[in-house]
Design a protein around this motif. Structure first.
Motif, PDB file in Angstrom:
ATOM      1  N   ASN A 112      -1.996 -38.548  19.514  1.00 21.33           N
ATOM      2  CA  ASN A 112      -1.583 -39.480  20.552  1.00 21.33           C
ATOM      3  C   ASN A 112      -2.738 -39.903  21.460  1.00 21.33           C
ATOM      4  O   ASN A 112      -2.769 -41.036  21.942  1.00 21.33           O
ATOM      5  CB  ASN A 112      -0.460 -38.873  21.396  1.00 21.33           C
ATOM      6  N   ALA A 113      -3.670 -39.005  21.697  1.00 17.95           N
ATOM      7  CA  ALA A 113      -4.809 -39.321  22.548  1.00 17.95           C
ATOM      8  C   ALA A 113      -5.680 -40.410  21.937  1.00 17.95           C
ATOM      9  O   ALA A 113      -6.321 -41.179  22.655  1.00 17.95           O
ATOM     10  CB  ALA A 113      -5.638 -38.074  22.816  1.00 17.95           C
ATOM     11  N   LYS A 114      -5.706 -40.481  20.609  1.00 19.07           N
ATOM     12  CA  LYS A 114      -6.507 -41.479  19.905  1.00 19.07           C
ATOM     13  C   LYS A 114      -5.674 -42.634  19.363  1.00 19.07           C
ATOM     14  O   LYS A 114      -6.221 -43.536  18.732  1.00 19.07           O
ATOM     15  CB  LYS A 114      -7.261 -40.828  18.747  1.00 19.07           C
ATOM     16  N   ASN A 115      -4.370 -42.600  19.605  1.00 20.45           N
ATOM     17  CA  ASN A 115      -3.457 -43.606  19.046  1.00 20.45           C
ATOM     18  C   ASN A 115      -3.685 -43.782  17.551  1.00 20.45           C
ATOM     19  O   ASN A 115      -3.753 -44.903  17.043  1.00 20.45           O
ATOM     20  CB  ASN A 115      -3.622 -44.944  19.768  1.00 20.45           C
ATOM     21  N   THR A 116      -3.792 -42.672  16.868  1.00 17.32           N
ATOM     22  CA  THR A 116      -4.115 -42.673  15.453  1.00 17.32           C
ATOM     23  C   THR A 116      -3.038 -41.943  14.661  1.00 17.32           C
ATOM     24  O   THR A 116      -2.580 -40.872  15.068  1.00 17.32           O
ATOM     25  CB  THR A 116      -5.479 -42.020  15.195  1.00 17.32           C
ATOM     26  N   VAL A 117      -2.657 -42.528  13.539  1.00 19.55           N
ATOM     27  CA  VAL A 117      -1.699 -41.912  12.638  1.00 19.55           C
ATOM     28  C   VAL A 117      -2.386 -41.640  11.313  1.00 19.55           C
ATOM     29  O   VAL A 117      -3.233 -42.421  10.865  1.00 19.55           O
ATOM     30  CB  VAL A 117      -0.445 -42.800  12.456  1.00 19.55           C
ATOM     31  N   TYR A 118      -2.024 -40.520  10.685  1.00 22.51           N
ATOM     32  CA  TYR A 118      -2.641 -40.102   9.439  1.00 22.51           C
ATOM     33  C   TYR A 118      -1.573 -39.931   8.363  1.00 22.51           C
ATOM     34  O   TYR A 118      -0.421 -39.646   8.651  1.00 22.51           O
ATOM     35  CB  TYR A 118      -3.376 -38.777   9.608  1.00 22.51           C
ATOM     36  N   LEU A 119      -1.985 -40.077   7.131  1.00 25.89           N
ATOM     37  CA  LEU A 119      -1.112 -39.805   6.002  1.00 25.89           C
ATOM     38  C   LEU A 119      -1.889 -38.980   4.983  1.00 25.89           C
ATOM     39  O   LEU A 119      -2.804 -39.493   4.340  1.00 25.89           O
ATOM     40  CB  LEU A 119      -0.600 -41.095   5.353  1.00 25.89           C
ATOM     41  N   GLN A 120      -1.531 -37.710   4.872  1.00 22.32           N
ATOM     42  CA  GLN A 120      -2.117 -36.846   3.857  1.00 22.32           C
ATOM     43  C   GLN A 120      -1.306 -37.004   2.581  1.00 22.32           C
ATOM     44  O   GLN A 120      -0.115 -36.695   2.555  1.00 22.32           O
ATOM     45  CB  GLN A 120      -2.111 -35.389   4.320  1.00 22.32           C
ATOM     46  N   MET A 121      -1.949 -37.472   1.537  1.00 23.33           N
ATOM     47  CA  MET A 121      -1.289 -37.776   0.279  1.00 23.33           C
ATOM     48  C   MET A 121      -1.757 -36.782  -0.776  1.00 23.33           C
ATOM     49  O   MET A 121      -2.907 -36.813  -1.199  1.00 23.33           O
ATOM     50  CB  MET A 121      -1.596 -39.207  -0.157  1.00 23.33           C
ATOM     51  N   ASN A 122      -0.863 -35.902  -1.194  1.00 18.27           N
ATOM     52  CA  ASN A 122      -1.164 -34.899  -2.209  1.00 18.27           C
ATOM     53  C   ASN A 122      -0.336 -35.141  -3.466  1.00 18.27           C
ATOM     54  O   ASN A 122       0.667 -35.839  -3.438  1.00 18.27           O
ATOM     55  CB  ASN A 122      -0.883 -33.491  -1.673  1.00 18.27           C
ATOM     56  N   SER A 123      -0.774 -34.532  -4.553  1.00 11.59           N
ATOM     57  CA  SER A 123      -0.067 -34.642  -5.838  1.00 11.59           C
ATOM     58  C   SER A 123       0.230 -36.092  -6.178  1.00 11.59           C
ATOM     59  O   SER A 123       1.348 -36.447  -6.559  1.00 11.59           O
ATOM     60  CB  SER A 123       1.224 -33.815  -5.799  1.00 11.59           C
ATOM     61  N   LEU A 124      -0.771 -36.923  -6.060  1.00 15.15           N
ATOM     62  CA  LEU A 124      -0.581 -38.358  -6.257  1.00 15.15           C
ATOM     63  C   LEU A 124      -0.211 -38.681  -7.699  1.00 15.15           C
ATOM     64  O   LEU A 124      -0.703 -38.056  -8.642  1.00 15.15           O
ATOM     65  CB  LEU A 124      -1.836 -39.111  -5.850  1.00 15.15           C
ATOM     66  N   LYS A 125       0.657 -39.666  -7.837  1.00 16.69           N
ATOM     67  CA  LYS A 125       1.143 -40.129  -9.123  1.00 16.69           C
ATOM     68  C   LYS A 125       0.756 -41.590  -9.326  1.00 16.69           C
ATOM     69  O   LYS A 125       0.561 -42.320  -8.358  1.00 16.69           O
ATOM     70  CB  LYS A 125       2.672 -40.002  -9.194  1.00 16.69           C
ATOM     71  N   PRO A 126       0.663 -42.038 -10.581  1.00 20.28           N
ATOM     72  CA  PRO A 126       0.394 -43.460 -10.815  1.00 20.28           C
ATOM     73  C   PRO A 126       1.404 -44.373 -10.121  1.00 20.28           C
ATOM     74  O   PRO A 126       1.037 -45.480  -9.705  1.00 20.28           O
ATOM     75  CB  PRO A 126       0.495 -43.582 -12.338  1.00 20.28           C
ATOM     76  N   GLU A 127       2.637 -43.913  -9.973  1.00 16.77           N
ATOM     77  CA  GLU A 127       3.661 -44.700  -9.305  1.00 16.77           C
ATOM     78  C   GLU A 127       3.375 -44.914  -7.823  1.00 16.77           C
ATOM     79  O   GLU A 127       3.995 -45.770  -7.195  1.00 16.77           O
ATOM     80  CB  GLU A 127       5.036 -44.035  -9.455  1.00 16.77           C
ATOM     81  N   ASP A 128       2.459 -44.133  -7.255  1.00 13.00           N
ATOM     82  CA  ASP A 128       2.086 -44.301  -5.859  1.00 13.00           C
ATOM     83  C   ASP A 128       1.122 -45.465  -5.651  1.00 13.00           C
ATOM     84  O   ASP A 128       0.843 -45.830  -4.505  1.00 13.00           O
ATOM     85  CB  ASP A 128       1.438 -43.023  -5.312  1.00 13.00           C
ATOM     86  N   THR A 129       0.602 -46.017  -6.729  1.00 11.16           N
ATOM     87  CA  THR A 129      -0.344 -47.123  -6.625  1.00 11.16           C
ATOM     88  C   THR A 129       0.286 -48.298  -5.892  1.00 11.16           C
ATOM     89  O   THR A 129       1.331 -48.810  -6.293  1.00 11.16           O
ATOM     90  CB  THR A 129      -0.809 -47.565  -8.013  1.00 11.16           C
TER      91      THR A 129
END
Length: 121
Positions: free
Chosen positions: A73-90
């Protein structure tokens, strides 16, 4: 009024990981819900994950158990950790932030430019 700057997209092999970041600018804005949405070619944009300022999260069914959303919140930043990625995530992943102008009380959702995530061997 608001600018969203994204980073972290790229090419990764199936089973790999990526971490997306999105920083929302605006000293006179309060950002409540922030999140990520994906759009594959020929498809509609759909929910990946959202997070409120207090930390409540919501995930799309296809990413539950694999992706984790968080924010600073201090940086107004959001993150998305993406693990076990699949081709369907493209897809192109778009950052979204719901901002409230604390001076005028105007509110609306804002979108980033999108960052490409490609999962392929």
């Amino acid at each position: 009024q608001v600018q969203l700057v994204e980073s972290g997209g790229g090419l990764v092999q199936p089973g790999g990981s990526l971490r997306l970041s999105c920083a929302a600018s605006g000293s006179i804005f309060s950002f409540n819900t922030m999140g990520w949405y994906s759009q594959a070619p020929g498809k509609q944009r759909e929910l990946v994950a959202t997070i409120t300022r207090s930390g409540n999260t919501n995930y799309g069914n296809s990413v539950k158990g694999r992706f984790t959303i968080s924010r600073d919140n201090a940086k107004n930043t959001v993150y998305l950790q993406m693990n076990s990625l699949k081709p369907e995530d493209t897809a192109v992943y778009f950052c979204n932030a719901y901002g409230v102008n604390i001076v005028t009380r105007e509110s609306r959702g804002y979108w980033g430019q999108g960052t490409q995530v490609t999962v392929s061997s």
